[in-house]
Design a protein around this motif. Structure first.
Motif, short mmCIF file in Angstrom:
data_model
loop_
_atom_site.label_atom_id
_atom_site.label_comp_id
_atom_site.label_asym_id
_atom_site.label_seq_id
_atom_site.Cartn_x
_atom_site.Cartn_y
_atom_site.Cartn_z
N VAL A 53 0.81 -1.20 0.00
CA VAL A 53 0.00 0.00 0.00
C VAL A 53 0.85 1.27 0.00
O VAL A 53 0.51 2.27 -0.66
CB VAL A 53 -0.97 -0.01 1.20
N THR A 54 2.00 1.25 0.70
CA THR A 54 2.81 2.48 0.81
C THR A 54 3.40 2.92 -0.52
O THR A 54 3.30 4.11 -0.89
CB THR A 54 3.92 2.29 1.86
N PRO A 55 4.03 2.03 -1.33
CA PRO A 55 4.53 2.48 -2.63
C PRO A 55 3.42 2.98 -3.56
O PRO A 55 3.62 3.97 -4.29
CB PRO A 55 5.21 1.23 -3.20
N VAL A 56 2.28 2.33 -3.53
CA VAL A 56 1.18 2.77 -4.39
C VAL A 56 0.71 4.16 -3.98
O VAL A 56 0.51 5.04 -4.81
CB VAL A 56 0.01 1.76 -4.33
N LEU A 57 0.55 4.39 -2.69
CA LEU A 57 0.14 5.70 -2.22
C LEU A 57 1.18 6.77 -2.55
O LEU A 57 0.83 7.91 -2.86
CB LEU A 57 -0.12 5.66 -0.72
N ALA A 58 2.46 6.40 -2.47
CA ALA A 58 3.52 7.37 -2.79
C ALA A 58 3.43 7.80 -4.26
O ALA A 58 3.53 9.00 -4.57
CB ALA A 58 4.89 6.75 -2.51
N VAL A 59 3.24 6.84 -5.16
CA VAL A 59 3.13 7.17 -6.58
C VAL A 59 1.90 8.04 -6.84
O VAL A 59 1.95 9.04 -7.57
CB VAL A 59 3.07 5.88 -7.42
N CYS A 60 0.79 7.68 -6.22
CA CYS A 60 -0.45 8.42 -6.44
C CYS A 60 -0.37 9.83 -5.84
O CYS A 60 -0.87 10.79 -6.44
CB CYS A 60 -1.62 7.65 -5.85
N ALA A 61 0.25 9.97 -4.68
CA ALA A 61 0.42 11.30 -4.10
C ALA A 61 1.29 12.17 -4.99
O ALA A 61 0.99 13.35 -5.23
CB ALA A 61 1.02 11.19 -2.70
N ALA A 62 2.37 11.60 -5.51
CA ALA A 62 3.24 12.35 -6.41
C ALA A 62 2.49 12.79 -7.67
O ALA A 62 2.64 13.92 -8.14
CB ALA A 62 4.46 11.50 -6.78
N ALA A 63 1.65 11.90 -8.21
CA ALA A 63 0.87 12.24 -9.40
C ALA A 63 -0.10 13.38 -9.11
O ALA A 63 -0.29 14.27 -9.95
CB ALA A 63 0.11 11.01 -9.90
N CYS A 64 -0.70 13.37 -7.92
CA CYS A 64 -1.63 14.43 -7.55
C CYS A 64 -0.94 15.79 -7.46
O CYS A 64 -1.54 16.82 -7.80
CB CYS A 64 -2.31 14.11 -6.22
N PHE A 65 0.30 15.80 -7.00
CA PHE A 65 1.03 17.07 -6.91
C PHE A 65 1.58 17.51 -8.28
O PHE A 65 1.54 18.69 -8.62
CB PHE A 65 2.19 16.93 -5.93
N LEU A 66 2.08 16.55 -9.06
CA LEU A 66 2.80 16.90 -10.29
C LEU A 66 1.87 17.20 -11.46
O LEU A 66 2.17 18.08 -12.28
CB LEU A 66 3.75 15.76 -10.67
N ALA A 67 0.75 16.49 -11.59
CA ALA A 67 -0.12 16.69 -12.74
C ALA A 67 -0.70 18.11 -12.78
O ALA A 67 -0.63 18.78 -13.83
CB ALA A 67 -1.24 15.66 -12.75
N PRO A 68 -1.25 18.66 -11.67
CA PRO A 68 -1.70 20.05 -11.73
C PRO A 68 -0.56 21.04 -11.95
O PRO A 68 -0.75 22.06 -12.61
CB PRO A 68 -2.36 20.26 -10.36
N ALA A 69 0.62 20.74 -11.37
CA ALA A 69 1.76 21.65 -11.57
C ALA A 69 2.15 21.70 -13.04
O ALA A 69 2.44 22.78 -13.58
CB ALA A 69 2.93 21.18 -10.72
N ALA A 70 2.15 20.55 -13.70
CA ALA A 70 2.47 20.52 -15.13
C ALA A 70 1.39 21.25 -15.94
O ALA A 70 1.70 21.98 -16.89
CB ALA A 70 2.61 19.07 -15.61
N ALA A 71 0.13 21.06 -15.57
CA ALA A 71 -0.96 21.74 -16.29
C ALA A 71 -0.86 23.25 -16.16
O ALA A 71 -1.20 23.99 -17.08
CB ALA A 71 -2.30 21.24 -15.76
N ALA A 72 -0.39 23.73 -15.00
CA ALA A 72 -0.28 25.18 -14.78
C ALA A 72 0.75 25.82 -15.69
O ALA A 72 0.72 27.05 -15.89
CB ALA A 72 0.07 25.44 -13.32
N LEU A 73 1.66 25.03 -16.27
CA LEU A 73 2.69 25.57 -17.16
C LEU A 73 2.20 25.76 -18.58
O LEU A 73 2.88 26.39 -19.40
CB LEU A 73 3.91 24.64 -17.17
N VAL A 74 1.03 25.25 -18.90
CA VAL A 74 0.49 25.33 -20.26
C VAL A 74 0.06 26.77 -20.55
O VAL A 74 -0.51 27.44 -19.69
CB VAL A 74 -0.70 24.36 -20.42
N PRO A 75 0.34 27.28 -21.76
CA PRO A 75 -0.13 28.62 -22.11
C PRO A 75 -1.65 28.74 -21.94
O PRO A 75 -2.39 27.81 -22.23
CB PRO A 75 0.26 28.75 -23.59
N THR A 76 -2.10 29.88 -21.46
CA THR A 76 -3.50 30.23 -21.15
C THR A 76 -3.99 29.59 -19.86
O THR A 76 -5.13 29.84 -19.46
CB THR A 76 -4.48 29.87 -22.29
N ALA A 77 -3.16 28.77 -19.18
CA ALA A 77 -3.63 28.12 -17.96
C ALA A 77 -3.71 29.09 -16.78
O ALA A 77 -4.51 28.88 -15.87
CB ALA A 77 -2.70 26.95 -17.60
#
Length: 419
Positions: free
Chosen positions: A383-407
């Motif tokens: 459970v711990t590795p899975v939660l670590a990957v999912c937590a990282a995805a939750c932080f990184l995906a919006p951060a990457a989206a914020a870099l898109v022009p017009t975002a």
């Protein structure tokens, strides 16, 4: 000759903004949406009661809920096209009537025919799915552009209130009536959703209809409209990632952590309640708050969901888990309200329902995929590795989206504008 001085006229500012809930047309729409939300959230709970009363087996429950989800996913795409092709009010009427008609069929099949219940659940899901983009587009017709932010906050508060009230009211009523009667009550709620909302203002496209292409061609046309807005594609990708990985992971892991680490089921119940209460608070905050960079602020709110899986990774006090869920609930509404408002503002009005259906189709559609993959992954690597990957995805995906022009502003211009 002396003259009497004329008293200076006191300077007054603009009149205070009238609450959108005092607008009769919106209040009718809001009440209909709330009724549909109560019906939506009550149905799985009522079917769970049927399992407890041995009127439906556990395997049957899974099949019925799967049929409901399948009906939703098919109808949300078709409903978006129909809501752009025809009057949005008519689509709400007929889709809600379809969901209402499923309720007596579910009651009829209860304890008698799993096939009837499965088909009825698919019909209920189809009605729910077709309603969603139509309600979203109808909001833009009923409410003026400068009041849609407040209207969307009121709508999302209705959804969160339904999340709390639906199962609670159902549990109270279950002490007095049987499961079949509760199913018929869900049908009555859908009738309210069907008949109460009024008509929206007609659009220019509705006044001068053009020859219609096929459903598939019009859905593809909606996808082209979505591609015209880089902020929308980026936001939809981030939202889908957070739901498919973050929300799915916590849905599977929270019961396990509550049982194995804390030895008490109340931690799970308290965390989920805190999430909903936090979301209500987030809707209240965002109804009054207009950040200058609304896109960046919304993506920051979406990223906050990462604290939920992060709190489950660590051997912390239960209060920390509950607080993390409350913060995640606040953050999700800091994203939802400006997201819906920007979609209504930036997307072409005659394609709004189709673009909204694409939003619901992907964000809801990948959730079952995430649930199906998360559980085997937890069994395989822990459970711990899975939660670590999912937590990282939750932080990184919006951060990457914020870099898109017009975002930054959820639009092509430097700040909010009205269509």
């Amino acid at each position: 000759m002396a003259t009497t001085p004329v008293p200076a006229t006191p300077k007054t500012g603009p009149p205070p903004a009238r609450s959108v809930l005092r607008d009769t047309a919106f209040l009718r729409l809001w009440t209909g949406t709330t009724a549909s939300g109560l019906a939506t959230w009550a149905l799985p709970f009522v079917l769970g009661l049927a399992v407890l009363h041995r009127e439906l087996g556990a395997a049957g429950l899974g099949l019925v809920l799967a049929a409901r989800t399948a009906g939703f996913l098919v109808a949300v795409a078709v409903g978006g096209v129909l809501a752009d092709r025809h009057a949005r009010r008519a689509v709400v009427l007929w889709s809600a009537l379809a969901a209402a008609s499923a309720a007596p069929l579910l009651a009829l099949g209860l304890g008698r025919s799993l096939l009837v219940m499965t088909l009825a659940a698919a019909l209920a899901g189809a009605g729910q799915g077709a309603c969603r983009p139509a309600f979203q587009a109808l909001t833009a017709e009923v409410v003026a552009a400068d009041r849609r932010h407040q209207a969307n906050a009121a709508m999302t508060m209705a959804v969160r209130t339904s999340t709390l009230a639906g199962p609670t009211l159902t549990a109270l009523l279950a002490a007095f009536v049987d499961v079949g009667t509760l199913l018929l009550g869900i049908g009555l709620l859908w009738l309210v959703a069907a008949f109460l909302p009024g008509r929206g203002a007609p659009t220019a496209e509705a006044a001068a209809p053009a020859p219609r292409a096929s459903l598939r061609a019009e859905f593809v046309d909606g996808m082209r409209e979505a591609r015209r807005h880089p902020w929308f594609l980026a936001g939809l990708g981030a939202l889908t990632t957070v739901i498919a990985l973050g929300y799915s992971a916590t849905s599977v892991a929270l019961p396990l952590i509550s049982r194995d680490r804390y030895g008490a089921g109340w931690v799970m119940a308290a965390a989920m309640t805190a999430y909903t209460v936090g979301a209500l608070g987030g809707a209240l905050v965002t109804a009054r708050r207009r950040p200058r960079s609304q896109g960046w602020s919304a993506f920051a709110g979406l990223a906050v969901y990462g604290f939920a899986p992060l709190s489950l990774m660590l051997p912390v006090h239960p209060a920390v888990v509950i607080a993390a869920y409350a913060v995640a609930g606040i953050g999700i509404e800091l994203f939802n309200v400006p997201w819906f408002t920007a979609t209504q503002r930036e997307v072409a009005p005659d394609k709004l329902a189709r673009v909204s259906s694409l939003d619901f189709l992907l964000s809801y559609g990948f959730a079952p995929v995430g649930l199906a993959l998360i559980a085997p992954a937890i069994d395989t690597i822990g459970v711990t590795p899975v939660l670590a990957v999912c937590a990282a995805a939750c932080f990184l995906a919006p951060a990457a989206a914020a870099l898109v022009p017009t975002a930054r502003h959820f639009g092509r211009t430097a700040g909010p504008r009205a269509r």
